[in-house]
Design a protein around this motif. Structure first.
Motif, PDB file in Angstrom:
ATOM      1  N   GLY A  86      41.989  77.303  45.282  1.00  0.00           N
ATOM      2  CA  GLY A  86      42.568  76.407  44.561  1.00  0.00           C
ATOM      3  C   GLY A  86      42.700  76.477  43.070  1.00  0.00           C
ATOM      4  N   ARG A  87      42.488  77.809  42.574  1.00  0.00           N
ATOM      5  CA  ARG A  87      42.316  77.936  41.238  1.00  0.00           C
ATOM      6  C   ARG A  87      43.063  79.347  40.975  1.00  0.00           C
ATOM      7  N   LEU A  88      43.587  79.290  39.838  1.00  0.00           N
ATOM      8  CA  LEU A  88      44.449  80.454  39.515  1.00  0.00           C
ATOM      9  C   LEU A  88      43.458  81.217  38.842  1.00  0.00           C
ATOM     10  N   PHE A  89      42.586  80.821  37.851  1.00  0.00           N
ATOM     11  CA  PHE A  89      41.560  81.791  37.339  1.00  0.00           C
ATOM     12  C   PHE A  89      40.192  81.140  37.552  1.00  0.00           C
ATOM     13  N   ASP A  90      39.119  81.847  37.484  1.00  0.00           N
ATOM     14  CA  ASP A  90      37.920  81.473  37.892  1.00  0.00           C
ATOM     15  C   ASP A  90      37.471  80.282  36.921  1.00  0.00           C
ATOM     16  N   ASP A  91      37.807  79.986  35.758  1.00  0.00           N
ATOM     17  CA  ASP A  91      37.355  79.257  35.020  1.00  0.00           C
ATOM     18  C   ASP A  91      38.133  77.862  34.982  1.00  0.00           C
ATOM     19  N   ASP A  92      39.238  77.884  35.661  1.00  0.00           N
ATOM     20  CA  ASP A  92      40.125  76.989  35.663  1.00  0.00           C
ATOM     21  C   ASP A  92      39.331  75.678  36.597  1.00  0.00           C
ATOM     22  N   PRO A  93      39.968  74.594  36.411  1.00  0.00           N
ATOM     23  CA  PRO A  93      39.521  73.626  37.419  1.00  0.00           C
ATOM     24  C   PRO A  93      40.439  73.629  38.690  1.00  0.00           C
ATOM     25  N   PRO A  94      39.921  73.313  39.765  1.00  0.00           N
ATOM     26  CA  PRO A  94      40.854  73.325  40.962  1.00  0.00           C
ATOM     27  C   PRO A  94      41.964  72.457  40.915  1.00  0.00           C
ATOM     28  N   TYR A  95      43.153  72.907  41.509  1.00  0.00           N
ATOM     29  CA  TYR A  95      44.369  72.456  41.594  1.00  0.00           C
ATOM     30  C   TYR A  95      44.144  71.019  42.310  1.00  0.00           C
ATOM     31  N   VAL A  96      43.542  71.017  43.373  1.00  0.00           N
ATOM     32  CA  VAL A  96      43.391  69.836  44.344  1.00  0.00           C
ATOM     33  C   VAL A  96      42.111  69.425  44.300  1.00  0.00           C
ATOM     34  N   THR A  97      41.975  68.199  43.558  1.00  0.00           N
ATOM     35  CA  THR A  97      40.486  67.870  43.328  1.00  0.00           C
ATOM     36  C   THR A  97      39.905  67.328  44.621  1.00  0.00           C
ATOM     37  N   SER A  98      40.740  66.452  45.482  1.00  0.00           N
ATOM     38  CA  SER A  98      39.991  65.982  46.675  1.00  0.00           C
ATOM     39  C   SER A  98      40.816  66.248  47.766  1.00  0.00           C
ATOM     40  N   PRO A  99      40.323  66.587  48.980  1.00  0.00           N
ATOM     41  CA  PRO A  99      41.309  66.980  49.944  1.00  0.00           C
ATOM     42  C   PRO A  99      41.643  66.057  50.807  1.00  0.00           C
ATOM     43  N   GLY A 100      41.281  64.549  50.591  1.00  0.00           N
ATOM     44  CA  GLY A 100      41.920  63.564  51.233  1.00  0.00           C
ATOM     45  C   GLY A 100      42.948  62.991  50.478  1.00  0.00           C
ATOM     46  N   GLY A 101      43.212  63.406  48.914  1.00  0.00           N
ATOM     47  CA  GLY A 101      44.550  62.916  48.401  1.00  0.00           C
ATOM     48  C   GLY A 101      43.879  61.812  47.675  1.00  0.00           C
ATOM     49  N   LEU A 102      44.865  60.763  47.256  1.00  0.00           N
ATOM     50  CA  LEU A 102      44.282  59.607  46.505  1.00  0.00           C
ATOM     51  C   LEU A 102      44.030  58.601  47.408  1.00  0.00           C
ATOM     52  N   ALA A 103      42.940  57.721  46.906  1.00  0.00           N
ATOM     53  CA  ALA A 103      42.639  56.722  47.504  1.00  0.00           C
ATOM     54  C   ALA A 103      43.545  55.461  47.306  1.00  0.00           C
ATOM     55  N   TYR A 104      43.358  54.464  48.030  1.00  0.00           N
ATOM     56  CA  TYR A 104      44.576  53.323  48.110  1.00  0.00           C
ATOM     57  C   TYR A 104      44.396  52.493  46.824  1.00  0.00           C
ATOM     58  N   GLY A 105      45.535  52.511  46.096  1.00  0.00           N
ATOM     59  CA  GLY A 105      45.643  51.879  44.429  1.00  0.00           C
ATOM     60  C   GLY A 105      45.313  52.851  43.518  1.00  0.00           C
ATOM     61  N   GLU A 106      44.751  54.162  43.658  1.00  0.00           N
ATOM     62  CA  GLU A 106      44.408  55.067  42.692  1.00  0.00           C
ATOM     63  C   GLU A 106      45.714  55.557  42.306  1.00  0.00           C
ATOM     64  N   ARG A 107      45.786  55.759  40.797  1.00  0.00           N
ATOM     65  CA  ARG A 107      46.683  56.194  40.211  1.00  0.00           C
ATOM     66  C   ARG A 107      46.910  57.747  40.042  1.00  0.00           C
ATOM     67  N   PRO A 108      48.024  58.369  40.173  1.00  0.00           N
ATOM     68  CA  PRO A 108      47.954  59.966  39.951  1.00  0.00           C
ATOM     69  C   PRO A 108      47.707  60.397  38.953  1.00  0.00           C
ATOM     70  N   PRO A 109      47.127  61.488  38.580  1.00  0.00           N
ATOM     71  CA  PRO A 109      46.867  61.942  37.141  1.00  0.00           C
ATOM     72  C   PRO A 109      48.200  61.983  36.238  1.00  0.00           C
ATOM     73  N   PHE A 110      48.376  61.707  35.241  1.00  0.00           N
ATOM     74  CA  PHE A 110      49.448  61.776  34.331  1.00  0.00           C
ATOM     75  C   PHE A 110      49.387  62.554  33.077  1.00  0.00           C
ATOM     76  N   ASP A 111      50.226  63.525  32.561  1.00  0.00           N
ATOM     77  CA  ASP A 111      50.052  64.236  31.321  1.00  0.00           C
ATOM     78  C   ASP A 111      51.193  63.843  30.329  1.00  0.00           C
ATOM     79  N   ALA A 112      50.999  63.086  29.507  1.00  0.00           N
ATOM     80  CA  ALA A 112      51.865  62.564  28.550  1.00  0.00           C
ATOM     81  C   ALA A 112      52.688  63.668  27.709  1.00  0.00           C
ATOM     82  N   GLU A 113      52.094  64.895  27.537  1.00  0.00           N
ATOM     83  CA  GLU A 113      52.466  65.672  26.974  1.00  0.00           C
ATOM     84  C   GLU A 113      53.604  66.595  27.688  1.00  0.00           C
ATOM     85  N   ALA A 114      53.302  66.599  29.096  1.00  0.00           N
ATOM     86  CA  ALA A 114      54.360  67.470  29.732  1.00  0.00           C
ATOM     87  C   ALA A 114      55.777  66.904  29.864  1.00  0.00           C
ATOM     88  N   THR A 115      56.064  65.674  29.442  1.00  0.00           N
ATOM     89  CA  THR A 115      57.341  65.058  29.821  1.00  0.00           C
ATOM     90  C   THR A 115      58.336  65.150  28.337  1.00  0.00           C
TER      91      THR A 115
END
Length: 115
Positions: A86-115
């Motif tokens: 789940g990591r491109l490099f060893d020091d990167d955080p994993p791309y998939v943080t939880s194997p179950g996905g998002l909990a009910y009502g939980e908002r997905p992470p949003f990067d304001a600088e990406a848009t």
């Protein structure tokens, strides 16, 4: 094999008996020899291709050229690739943080600088 049922197979056998009659064993023998020759030609072409590619492609398989096999082998079965943990490099955080996905009502992470 070819999505032919038992009834359809019986009709084909009866049809073959009617059409070929007493020559059916000869026709079956010729068909078997023809298939054997095709198989020998394919194996010969495969070995010629492997010899022509050289020793660096000794584990090359013709079936790898099939798109389904290629995708399955290189995308789904590669356990030692860069994204296997789940990591491109060893020091990167994993791309998939939880194997179950998002909990009910939980908002997905949003990067304001990406848009």
């Amino acid at each position: 094999m070819f999505d032919v049922g038992l009834g359809e197979m019986a009709v084909l056998v009866v049809l073959a008996l009617v059409i070929f009659g007493d020559k059916l064993p000869q026709v079956a023998g010729q068909a078997g020899r023809m298939l054997r020759q095709f198989r020998e030609m394919a194996n010969s072409a495969k070995s010629d291709l492997q010899q022509g590619l050289g020793p660096e492609f000794k584990d090359f398989d013709i079936a790898d050229l099939n798109p389904k096999t290629f995708v399955r082998k290189h995308l789904f079965e590669d356990d030692d690739g860069p994204l296997s943990n789940g990591r491109l490099f060893d020091d990167d955080p994993p791309y998939v943080t939880s194997p179950g996905g998002l909990a009910y009502g939980e908002r997905p992470p949003f990067d304001a600088e990406a848009t």
